[in-house]
Motif scaffolding. Structure first.
Motif, PDB file in Angstrom:
ATOM      1  N   PHE A  69       0.797  -1.289  -0.049  1.00 47.67           N
ATOM      2  CA  PHE A  69       0.105   0.129  -0.069  1.00 47.67           C
ATOM      3  C   PHE A  69       0.745   1.132  -0.057  1.00 47.67           C
ATOM      4  CE2 PHE A  69      -2.129   3.303   2.598  1.00 47.67           C
ATOM      5  CZ  PHE A  69      -2.986   3.640   1.809  1.00 47.67           C
ATOM      6  N   VAL A  70       0.723   2.153  -0.923  1.00 45.01           N
ATOM      7  CA  VAL A  70       1.481   3.402  -1.164  1.00 45.01           C
ATOM      8  C   VAL A  70       0.421   4.562  -0.673  1.00 45.01           C
ATOM      9  CG1 VAL A  70       2.882   5.117  -2.709  1.00 45.01           C
ATOM     10  CG2 VAL A  70       2.938   2.466  -2.749  1.00 45.01           C
ATOM     11  N   PRO A  71       0.763   5.240   0.551  1.00 42.08           N
ATOM     12  CA  PRO A  71      -0.375   6.311   0.814  1.00 42.08           C
ATOM     13  C   PRO A  71      -0.432   7.234  -0.234  1.00 42.08           C
ATOM     14  CG  PRO A  71       1.653   6.213   2.559  1.00 42.08           C
ATOM     15  CD  PRO A  71       1.506   4.995   1.441  1.00 42.08           C
ATOM     16  N   THR A  72      -1.540   7.950  -0.510  1.00 41.10           N
ATOM     17  CA  THR A  72      -1.619   9.088  -1.443  1.00 41.10           C
ATOM     18  C   THR A  72      -2.169  10.219  -0.771  1.00 41.10           C
ATOM     19  OG1 THR A  72      -3.916   8.299  -1.975  1.00 41.10           O
ATOM     20  CG2 THR A  72      -2.104   7.237  -3.376  1.00 41.10           C
ATOM     21  N   THR A  73      -2.456  10.454   0.416  1.00 38.23           N
ATOM     22  CA  THR A  73      -2.785  11.571   1.236  1.00 38.23           C
ATOM     23  C   THR A  73      -2.044  11.684   2.609  1.00 38.23           C
ATOM     24  OG1 THR A  73      -4.529  10.499   2.597  1.00 38.23           O
ATOM     25  CG2 THR A  73      -5.239  11.286   0.242  1.00 38.23           C
ATOM     26  N   TYR A  74      -1.819  12.594   2.936  1.00 38.71           N
ATOM     27  CA  TYR A  74      -1.217  12.969   4.270  1.00 38.71           C
ATOM     28  C   TYR A  74      -1.902  11.983   5.434  1.00 38.71           C
ATOM     29  CZ  TYR A  74       0.681  15.252   8.490  1.00 38.71           C
ATOM     30  OH  TYR A  74       1.234  15.399   9.663  1.00 38.71           O
ATOM     31  N   GLU A  75      -2.937  12.068   5.218  1.00 38.90           N
ATOM     32  CA  GLU A  75      -3.855  11.318   6.459  1.00 38.90           C
ATOM     33  C   GLU A  75      -3.494  10.125   6.303  1.00 38.90           C
ATOM     34  OE1 GLU A  75      -5.229  13.639   4.587  1.00 38.90           O
ATOM     35  OE2 GLU A  75      -5.404  15.180   6.122  1.00 38.90           O
ATOM     36  N   ALA A  76      -3.404   9.400   5.184  1.00 38.39           N
ATOM     37  CA  ALA A  76      -3.054   7.896   4.871  1.00 38.39           C
ATOM     38  C   ALA A  76      -1.578   7.741   5.347  1.00 38.39           C
ATOM     39  CB  ALA A  76      -3.433   7.338   3.728  1.00 38.39           C
ATOM     40  N   TRP A  77      -1.038   8.458   4.976  1.00 41.37           N
ATOM     41  CA  TRP A  77       0.723   8.545   5.367  1.00 41.37           C
ATOM     42  C   TRP A  77       0.998   8.585   6.846  1.00 41.37           C
ATOM     43  CZ3 TRP A  77       3.652  12.201   7.656  1.00 41.37           C
ATOM     44  CH2 TRP A  77       4.790  11.812   7.862  1.00 41.37           C
TER      45      TRP A  77
ATOM     46  N   GLU B 137       0.099   1.648  11.557  1.00 46.28           N
ATOM     47  CA  GLU B 137       0.515   0.471  11.035  1.00 46.28           C
ATOM     48  C   GLU B 137       2.066   0.218  11.504  1.00 46.28           C
ATOM     49  OE1 GLU B 137      -1.521  -1.649   9.574  1.00 46.28           O
ATOM     50  OE2 GLU B 137      -3.216  -0.017   9.712  1.00 46.28           O
ATOM     51  N   CYS B 138       3.028   1.142  11.647  1.00 46.56           N
ATOM     52  CA  CYS B 138       4.089   0.935  11.820  1.00 46.56           C
ATOM     53  C   CYS B 138       4.661   1.089  13.383  1.00 46.56           C
ATOM     54  CB  CYS B 138       5.201   1.970  11.042  1.00 46.56           C
ATOM     55  SG  CYS B 138       4.929   1.324   9.293  1.00 46.56           S
ATOM     56  N   ASP B 139       3.640   1.959  14.040  1.00 44.10           N
ATOM     57  CA  ASP B 139       3.773   2.092  15.303  1.00 44.10           C
ATOM     58  C   ASP B 139       5.116   2.823  15.590  1.00 44.10           C
ATOM     59  OD1 ASP B 139       2.892   2.085  18.038  1.00 44.10           O
ATOM     60  OD2 ASP B 139       4.101   0.278  18.727  1.00 44.10           O
ATOM     61  N   ILE B 140       5.361   3.971  14.606  1.00 39.55           N
ATOM     62  CA  ILE B 140       6.410   4.952  15.158  1.00 39.55           C
ATOM     63  C   ILE B 140       5.762   6.278  15.510  1.00 39.55           C
ATOM     64  CG2 ILE B 140       8.000   6.178  13.881  1.00 39.55           C
ATOM     65  CD1 ILE B 140       8.456   3.851  11.732  1.00 39.55           C
ATOM     66  N   PRO B 141       6.014   6.741  16.423  1.00 37.64           N
ATOM     67  CA  PRO B 141       5.667   8.024  16.934  1.00 37.64           C
ATOM     68  C   PRO B 141       6.262   9.264  15.998  1.00 37.64           C
ATOM     69  CG  PRO B 141       7.063   7.350  18.714  1.00 37.64           C
ATOM     70  CD  PRO B 141       6.888   6.248  17.764  1.00 37.64           C
ATOM     71  N   LEU B 142       5.473  10.264  15.590  1.00 45.30           N
ATOM     72  CA  LEU B 142       6.069  11.439  14.994  1.00 45.30           C
ATOM     73  C   LEU B 142       6.500  12.280  16.136  1.00 45.30           C
ATOM     74  CD1 LEU B 142       3.394  11.606  11.982  1.00 45.30           C
ATOM     75  CD2 LEU B 142       6.010  10.970  11.975  1.00 45.30           C
ATOM     76  N   THR B 143       7.811  12.152  16.498  1.00 47.44           N
ATOM     77  CA  THR B 143       8.430  13.018  17.496  1.00 47.44           C
ATOM     78  C   THR B 143       9.158  14.034  16.735  1.00 47.44           C
ATOM     79  OG1 THR B 143      10.317  11.577  17.537  1.00 47.44           O
ATOM     80  CG2 THR B 143       8.535  11.055  19.244  1.00 47.44           C
ATOM     81  N   PRO B 144       9.212  15.273  17.253  1.00 48.09           N
ATOM     82  CA  PRO B 144      10.335  16.373  16.766  1.00 48.09           C
ATOM     83  C   PRO B 144      11.473  15.836  16.335  1.00 48.09           C
ATOM     84  CG  PRO B 144       9.186  17.142  18.486  1.00 48.09           C
ATOM     85  CD  PRO B 144       8.939  15.696  18.660  1.00 48.09           C
ATOM     86  N   GLY B 145      12.284  14.870  17.067  1.00 51.09           N
ATOM     87  CA  GLY B 145      13.640  14.458  16.721  1.00 51.09           C
ATOM     88  C   GLY B 145      13.414  13.407  15.491  1.00 51.09           C
ATOM     89  N   TYR B 146      12.438  12.506  15.556  1.00 49.14           N
ATOM     90  CA  TYR B 146      12.270  11.696  14.343  1.00 49.14           C
ATOM     91  C   TYR B 146      11.997  12.217  13.039  1.00 49.14           C
ATOM     92  CZ  TYR B 146      10.231   7.786  11.573  1.00 49.14           C
ATOM     93  OH  TYR B 146      10.201   7.091  10.649  1.00 49.14           O
ATOM     94  N   VAL B 147      11.114  13.437  13.150  1.00 50.80           N
ATOM     95  CA  VAL B 147      10.772  13.820  11.969  1.00 50.80           C
ATOM     96  C   VAL B 147      11.754  14.584  11.277  1.00 50.80           C
ATOM     97  CG1 VAL B 147       9.082  15.951  11.133  1.00 50.80           C
ATOM     98  CG2 VAL B 147       8.143  13.937  12.576  1.00 50.80           C
ATOM     99  N   GLN B 148      12.785  15.611  12.271  1.00 47.13           N
ATOM    100  CA  GLN B 148      13.838  16.255  11.767  1.00 47.13           C
ATOM    101  C   GLN B 148      14.804  15.197  11.036  1.00 47.13           C
ATOM    102  OE1 GLN B 148      13.963  19.423  11.186  1.00 47.13           O
ATOM    103  NE2 GLN B 148      11.815  19.191  11.953  1.00 47.13           N
ATOM    104  N   ASP B 149      15.052  14.214  11.887  1.00 51.22           N
ATOM    105  CA  ASP B 149      16.024  13.244  11.090  1.00 51.22           C
ATOM    106  C   ASP B 149      15.730  12.803   9.981  1.00 51.22           C
ATOM    107  OD1 ASP B 149      17.571  13.335  13.654  1.00 51.22           O
ATOM    108  OD2 ASP B 149      16.931  11.464  14.482  1.00 51.22           O
ATOM    109  N   ARG B 150      14.214  12.498   9.906  1.00 48.86           N
ATOM    110  CA  ARG B 150      13.790  12.056   8.418  1.00 48.86           C
ATOM    111  C   ARG B 150      13.926  13.072   7.395  1.00 48.86           C
ATOM    112  NH1 ARG B 150      15.174   8.160   7.346  1.00 48.86           N
ATOM    113  NH2 ARG B 150      13.973   8.072   5.717  1.00 48.86           N
ATOM    114  N   ILE B 151      13.701  14.379   7.827  1.00 48.47           N
ATOM    115  CA  ILE B 151      13.740  15.356   6.811  1.00 48.47           C
ATOM    116  C   ILE B 151      15.331  15.481   6.227  1.00 48.47           C
ATOM    117  CG2 ILE B 151      13.631  17.903   6.529  1.00 48.47           C
ATOM    118  CD1 ILE B 151      11.141  17.860   8.339  1.00 48.47           C
ATOM    119  N   ALA B 152      16.293  15.385   7.225  1.00 50.93           N
ATOM    120  CA  ALA B 152      17.556  15.456   6.879  1.00 50.93           C
ATOM    121  C   ALA B 152      18.033  14.301   6.215  1.00 50.93           C
ATOM    122  CB  ALA B 152      18.358  15.536   8.076  1.00 50.93           C
ATOM    123  N   ALA B 153      17.472  13.090   6.475  1.00 56.87           N
ATOM    124  CA  ALA B 153      17.902  12.012   5.491  1.00 56.87           C
ATOM    125  C   ALA B 153      17.397  12.049   4.322  1.00 56.87           C
ATOM    126  CB  ALA B 153      17.477  10.563   6.154  1.00 56.87           C
TER     127      ALA B 153
END
Length: 75
Positions: free
Chosen positions: A3-11, A18-34
Motif C-alpha cells: 500500500f502506498v499512501p496518497t494522502t497525508y492522513e493515510a501516510w 501500522e508501523c507504530d512509530i511516533p512522529l516526535t520532533p527528533g524523528y521527523v527532523q532526522d527523516r527530513i535531513a535524511a
C-alpha cells in the motif's frame, strides 16, 4: 501487494498506527535531513523503489508533520 499512501492522513496513519512509530520532533527532523541527503544510501534506495515524485511527496508530508508538531508545542 504493498500500500502506498496518497494522502497525508493515510501516510500519517501508516507511520503512526501500522508501523507504530511516533512522529516526535527528533524523528521527523532526522527523516527530513535524511530525505534531503541525495548521497544517503537509504534515500537513494527509497527513490529507486518509489520514485522521485513519491520521495518529494513524502518529504512534504514530513515537513507538514514538523509544522503540526511546532503548532502543538506552541498550543
Amino acid at each position: 501487494m504493498s500500500f502506498v499512501p496518497t494522502t497525508y492522513e493515510a501516510w500519517k496513519h501508516c507511520i503512526t498506527v501500522e508501523c507504530d512509530i511516533p512522529l516526535t520532533p527528533g524523528y521527523v527532523q532526522d527523516r527530513i535531513a535524511a530525505l534531503n541527503d541525495q548521497k544517503d544510501h537509504h534515500t537513494q534506495k527509497f527513490i529507486e523503489r518509489w520514485g522521485a515524485e513519491h520521495h518529494a511527496q513524502t518529504l512534504e508530508w514530513f515537513h507538514r508533520a514538523a509544522a503540526e508538531l511546532g503548532d502543538q508545542a506552541n498550543a
